[in-house]
Write a protein that holds these residues in place. Structure first.
Motif, PDB file in Angstrom:
ATOM      1  N   ASP A  55      34.736  44.632  39.956  1.00  0.00           N
ATOM      2  CA  ASP A  55      33.585  43.934  40.525  1.00  0.00           C
ATOM      3  C   ASP A  55      34.045  42.578  41.089  1.00  0.00           C
ATOM      4  O   ASP A  55      35.020  42.523  41.827  1.00  0.00           O
ATOM      5  N   ASN A  56      33.386  41.497  40.720  1.00  0.00           N
ATOM      6  CA  ASN A  56      33.672  40.200  41.341  1.00  0.00           C
ATOM      7  C   ASN A  56      34.487  39.257  40.445  1.00  0.00           C
ATOM      8  O   ASN A  56      34.275  38.053  40.446  1.00  0.00           O
ATOM      9  N   GLN A  57      35.391  39.836  39.671  1.00  0.00           N
ATOM     10  CA  GLN A  57      36.238  38.967  38.833  1.00  0.00           C
ATOM     11  C   GLN A  57      37.338  38.307  39.661  1.00  0.00           C
ATOM     12  O   GLN A  57      37.547  37.089  39.555  1.00  0.00           O
ATOM     13  N   VAL A  58      38.044  39.111  40.475  1.00  0.00           N
ATOM     14  CA  VAL A  58      39.106  38.548  41.322  1.00  0.00           C
ATOM     15  C   VAL A  58      38.485  38.100  42.647  1.00  0.00           C
ATOM     16  O   VAL A  58      38.364  36.910  42.927  1.00  0.00           O
ATOM     17  N   TYR A  59      38.043  39.076  43.459  1.00  0.00           N
ATOM     18  CA  TYR A  59      37.465  38.754  44.768  1.00  0.00           C
ATOM     19  C   TYR A  59      36.029  38.266  44.569  1.00  0.00           C
ATOM     20  O   TYR A  59      35.187  38.988  44.041  1.00  0.00           O
ATOM     21  N   GLY A  60      35.800  37.001  44.964  1.00  0.00           N
ATOM     22  CA  GLY A  60      34.473  36.424  44.726  1.00  0.00           C
ATOM     23  C   GLY A  60      34.365  35.787  43.349  1.00  0.00           C
ATOM     24  O   GLY A  60      33.311  35.291  42.959  1.00  0.00           O
ATOM     25  N   GLY A  61      35.492  35.789  42.624  1.00  0.00           N
ATOM     26  CA  GLY A  61      35.526  35.142  41.305  1.00  0.00           C
ATOM     27  C   GLY A  61      36.557  34.028  41.329  1.00  0.00           C
ATOM     28  O   GLY A  61      36.286  32.917  41.771  1.00  0.00           O
ATOM     29  N   ILE A  62      37.777  34.385  40.890  1.00  0.00           N
ATOM     30  CA  ILE A  62      38.832  33.349  40.902  1.00  0.00           C
ATOM     31  C   ILE A  62      39.381  33.137  42.312  1.00  0.00           C
ATOM     32  O   ILE A  62      39.972  32.099  42.600  1.00  0.00           O
ATOM     33  N   TYR A  63      39.189  34.136  43.195  1.00  0.00           N
ATOM     34  CA  TYR A  63      39.802  34.108  44.536  1.00  0.00           C
ATOM     35  C   TYR A  63      38.720  34.359  45.572  1.00  0.00           C
ATOM     36  O   TYR A  63      38.062  35.414  45.541  1.00  0.00           O
ATOM     37  N   ASP A  64      38.528  33.410  46.468  1.00  0.00           N
ATOM     38  CA  ASP A  64      37.462  33.551  47.458  1.00  0.00           C
ATOM     39  C   ASP A  64      37.754  32.626  48.627  1.00  0.00           C
ATOM     40  O   ASP A  64      37.195  31.518  48.719  1.00  0.00           O
ATOM     41  N   PRO A  65      38.652  33.062  49.516  1.00  0.00           N
ATOM     42  CA  PRO A  65      39.075  32.182  50.608  1.00  0.00           C
ATOM     43  C   PRO A  65      37.916  31.649  51.443  1.00  0.00           C
ATOM     44  O   PRO A  65      38.011  30.565  52.011  1.00  0.00           O
ATOM     45  N   GLY A  66      36.791  32.342  51.488  1.00  0.00           N
ATOM     46  CA  GLY A  66      35.655  31.888  52.295  1.00  0.00           C
ATOM     47  C   GLY A  66      34.775  30.867  51.593  1.00  0.00           C
ATOM     48  O   GLY A  66      33.851  30.307  52.188  1.00  0.00           O
ATOM     49  N   SER A  67      35.027  30.592  50.339  1.00  0.00           N
ATOM     50  CA  SER A  67      34.147  29.709  49.569  1.00  0.00           C
ATOM     51  C   SER A  67      34.368  28.241  49.921  1.00  0.00           C
ATOM     52  O   SER A  67      35.491  27.819  50.222  1.00  0.00           O
ATOM     53  N   LYS A  68      33.299  27.451  49.839  1.00  0.00           N
ATOM     54  CA  LYS A  68      33.448  26.010  50.074  1.00  0.00           C
ATOM     55  C   LYS A  68      34.277  25.355  48.965  1.00  0.00           C
ATOM     56  O   LYS A  68      34.719  24.219  49.105  1.00  0.00           O
ATOM     57  N   SER A  89      45.813  29.216  28.033  1.00  0.00           N
ATOM     58  CA  SER A  89      47.247  29.276  27.721  1.00  0.00           C
ATOM     59  C   SER A  89      47.947  30.477  28.346  1.00  0.00           C
ATOM     60  O   SER A  89      49.133  30.410  28.670  1.00  0.00           O
ATOM     61  N   ILE A  90      47.223  31.573  28.508  1.00  0.00           N
ATOM     62  CA  ILE A  90      47.833  32.802  29.035  1.00  0.00           C
ATOM     63  C   ILE A  90      46.714  33.625  29.677  1.00  0.00           C
ATOM     64  O   ILE A  90      45.574  33.613  29.185  1.00  0.00           O
ATOM     65  N   VAL A  91      47.028  34.291  30.796  1.00  0.00           N
ATOM     66  CA  VAL A  91      46.034  35.185  31.414  1.00  0.00           C
ATOM     67  C   VAL A  91      46.697  36.521  31.718  1.00  0.00           C
ATOM     68  O   VAL A  91      47.782  36.576  32.302  1.00  0.00           O
ATOM     69  N   ARG A  92      46.051  37.585  31.281  1.00  0.00           N
ATOM     70  CA  ARG A  92      46.529  38.958  31.520  1.00  0.00           C
ATOM     71  C   ARG A  92      45.893  39.503  32.800  1.00  0.00           C
ATOM     72  O   ARG A  92      44.713  39.269  33.061  1.00  0.00           O
ATOM     73  N   TRP A  93      46.646  40.288  33.557  1.00  0.00           N
ATOM     74  CA  TRP A  93      46.232  40.814  34.870  1.00  0.00           C
ATOM     75  C   TRP A  93      47.135  42.010  35.167  1.00  0.00           C
ATOM     76  O   TRP A  93      48.249  42.040  34.636  1.00  0.00           O
ATOM     77  N   PRO A  94      46.816  42.990  36.016  1.00  0.00           N
ATOM     78  CA  PRO A  94      45.617  43.119  36.859  1.00  0.00           C
ATOM     79  C   PRO A  94      44.520  43.959  36.208  1.00  0.00           C
ATOM     80  O   PRO A  94      43.442  44.075  36.749  1.00  0.00           O
ATOM     81  N   ASP A 131      52.181  37.701  43.770  1.00  0.00           N
ATOM     82  CA  ASP A 131      52.522  36.314  44.118  1.00  0.00           C
ATOM     83  C   ASP A 131      51.306  35.401  43.968  1.00  0.00           C
ATOM     84  O   ASP A 131      51.428  34.265  43.492  1.00  0.00           O
ATOM     85  N   GLU A 132      50.145  35.927  44.366  1.00  0.00           N
ATOM     86  CA  GLU A 132      48.923  35.116  44.248  1.00  0.00           C
ATOM     87  C   GLU A 132      48.587  34.890  42.774  1.00  0.00           C
ATOM     88  O   GLU A 132      48.199  33.781  42.377  1.00  0.00           O
ATOM     89  N   PHE A 133      48.755  35.937  41.977  1.00  0.00           N
ATOM     90  CA  PHE A 133      48.421  35.790  40.551  1.00  0.00           C
ATOM     91  C   PHE A 133      49.300  34.730  39.891  1.00  0.00           C
ATOM     92  O   PHE A 133      48.820  33.848  39.182  1.00  0.00           O
ATOM     93  N   VAL A 134      50.602  34.826  40.138  1.00  0.00           N
ATOM     94  CA  VAL A 134      51.507  33.862  39.483  1.00  0.00           C
ATOM     95  C   VAL A 134      51.208  32.438  39.974  1.00  0.00           C
ATOM     96  O   VAL A 134      51.149  31.493  39.179  1.00  0.00           O
ATOM     97  N   LYS A 135      50.966  32.306  41.275  1.00  0.00           N
ATOM     98  CA  LYS A 135      50.666  30.973  41.818  1.00  0.00           C
ATOM     99  C   LYS A 135      49.382  30.418  41.193  1.00  0.00           C
ATOM    100  O   LYS A 135      49.295  29.247  40.836  1.00  0.00           O
ATOM    101  N   TRP A 136      48.403  31.279  41.058  1.00  0.00           N
ATOM    102  CA  TRP A 136      47.128  30.857  40.458  1.00  0.00           C
ATOM    103  C   TRP A 136      47.345  30.406  38.996  1.00  0.00           C
ATOM    104  O   TRP A 136      46.838  29.361  38.582  1.00  0.00           O
TER     105      TRP A 136
END
Ligand code: AHR
Length: 518
Positions: A55-68, A89-94, A131-136
């Motif tokens: 759903d909107n955890q990644v797109y529209g959540g933590i990542y949303d290039p169109g957001s102000k 301290s740590i985040v698991r993905w994807p 790459d985006e995940f690690v950078k984030w």
């Protein structure tokens, strides 16, 4: 040997060792600090999170290039700031189940090809990849933890992923460099698979298959990064985890356990407050069971640790999952974000879960709340801002107010009953700095309506009795209070003084309190 004293409490005789902290309910509760017990510095990795392509955890959540609120990389800065504030301290993905059909090569490089996500039955644009995940994660200040595809993937695909992240040689190390990341990502935490024990998982395995597959995957991954921390999908069921440990134990650092206690996969009818309180002792039973299996398999004493790498009171609602004939249901998915679901019940259950991890901090090393934003996460993200749900504030209190070491306490509290079931009405952890000059005590009062009295033995803590204590309280106007868009601050931690009368402090109903003693 310290002396002992006997204290008569409201008609019963409790033995309290000198140097004790005693919490007395209105009648017969006591909390005892174990004298002379060594402090255990606990792992801050238990305050981790999890994010899935759902759903909107990644797109529209933590990542949303169109957001102000997006930064130059498309990451929501308000989310990043909120996660820094809880010292994530740590985040698991994807994923999660998403991981079991995800092919990481689709999500790297200049050209990204959208792929059909067979687990959740939607198209994933693949614009947010490794790459985006690690950078984030680096912006949040947390460790990236990657869950590999042991469903439709192969051990070699897993180890190629490690190579892509961590090497500067080889086909995949060079690929990362060509993609604009000359320095290794240095990802330390890697899991083999996600819930491959379950029939719902695409690429589920039999118990006979799982151990050998984990072993061979781990061997390949370690051949790329020797000191990688390796996990495997496990459960607190001995029938699954014992054969896994027998086959692959020497190659593992963690067993990855999941826990959701309010079963909402198929029908979204969140359990009410008291029902949730009846579940607050279940995580600790699960932890004890898992420790028993580790001990019996010869990996006890922290040789292999527990990572609760998905946990939440409430299951996510996705009724079509595991019932493929039923078909995808977008509307059903939206029910996970109904604001009034996330009340003091969620907050107090979460505090009790963290207390259980803290009490077993020699073995429980990592925990990831599932998920970090939206669905059932502590942060709800919308176009004009974020809402910090009640659970967010629990993380804030634990990561900002507690001291670094656990001091054991033994609790004899009254019971809170519902029908023929009951749980201890208080859940207490005591933390101290290494020198034991400062104490911070986190106390959950599960009582929906009544204050509870807690008596502190300042003498035992080597501290002069006080007439008042500072504390921070998370509570609501009712057990069902919640935050939402337009009412973001109904339930927030509030600092206040607590009067100390006859050594006792009154704790508000349905609350989490952190008391400071120094
Ligand atoms: O309900 C969400 C799913 O829960 C995750 O993808 C999976 O890992 C877990 O069962």
């Amino acid at each position: 040997m310290r002396s002992r004293k006997y204290v008569r409490v409201a008609g019963f005789c409790a033995m309290l060792a000198t140097g004790h902290l005693a919490a007395l309910g209105q009648a017969q509760s006591s909390v005892t600090l174990v004298p002379g017990a060594p402090e255990v510095e606990y792992s801050k990795m238990i305050f981790g999170q999890f994010v899935e392509h759902f759903d909107n955890q990644v797109y529209g959540g933590i990542y949303d290039p169109g957001s102000k609120f997006a930064d130059e990389d498309g990451f929501r800065t308000d989310v990043i700031e909120a996660l820094k504030d809880i010292k994530t301290s740590i985040v698991r993905w994807p994923g999660g189940c998403f991981a079991s059909t995800y092919h990481w090569l689709d999500g790297v490089g200049k050209e990204r090809t959208p792929a059909y996500d067979k687990t959740w039955q939607v198209e994933d644009p693949n614009t947010f990849g490794t790459d985006e995940f690690v950078k984030w994660c680096r912006k949040v200040g947390c460790e990236p933890y990657i869950c590999t595809n042991a469903g439709t993937g192969t051990p070699e695909e897993m180890s190629d992923w490690v190579e892509y992240c961590n090497l500067t040689v080889g086909k995949y190390g060079r690929m990362r460099m060509a993609n604009g990341y000359p320095e290794p990502h240095n990802v330390k935490y890697w899991s083999v698979g996600n819930e491959n024990w379950g029939a719902h998982e695409l690429g589920a395995r039999t118990v006979q298959e799982w151990g050998p597959l984990v072993r061979e995957s781990a061997k390949l991954m370690r051949s790329v990064t020797k000191d990688a921390k390796l996990f495997a999908a496990a459960t607190s069921d001995k029938n699954w985890t014992m054969p896994l440990l027998q086959a692959a134990g020497p190659y593992l650092d963690y067993v990855a356990i999941h826990g959701y206690w309010d079963p909402l996969f198929h029908v979204n009818n969140p359990a009410p407050y008291l029902e949730c309180m009846m579940k607050t002792e279940a995580p600790e039973l699960d932890i004890r069971r898992t420790i028993g299996i580790l001990d019996e398999a010869g990996f006890g004493g922290g040789r292999i640790k527990i990572a609760y790498d998905e946990w939440n009171l409430r299951n996510w609602h996705h009724p079509w999952h595991g019932d493929l004939r039923r078909g995808f249901d977008l509307e059903a998915r939206r029910k996970n974000d109904i604001a009034k679901t996330y009340t003091m019940a969620d907050a107090l259950f979460s505090a009790c879960f963290l207390n259980a991890c803290l009490r077993h901090s020699d073995v429980v090393d990592i925990a990831c709340f599932a998920p970090v934003v939206n669905t059932r996460g502590p942060i709800f993200v919308h176009p004009d801002g974020i809402v910090k749900r009640t659970t967010y504030h629990v993380f804030w209190m634990y990561t900002n107010l507690l001291e670094d070491c656990m001091v054991p306490v033994s609790v004899a509290a009254e019971r809170l009953a519902l029908g023929d079931r009951s749980v201890g009405v208080l859940d207490v952890v005591l933390t101290a700095d290494k020198e034991r000059t400062r104490y911070a005590c986190a106390i959950v009062n599960k009582d929906p309506a009544a204050e509870r009295l807690v008596s502190l033995d300042f003498d035992g803590m080597g501290i002069k009795p006080k007439r008042k204590l500072r504390g921070m309280v998370l509570s609501g106007s009712s057990p069902d209070d919640f935050n939402e868009v337009g009412a973001e601050d109904r339930v927030v931690p509030r600092e206040r003084d607590f009067a100390v009368k006859d050594g006792k402090v009154a704790l508000p109903p349905h609350s989490l309190t952190v008391l400071f003693v120094e």
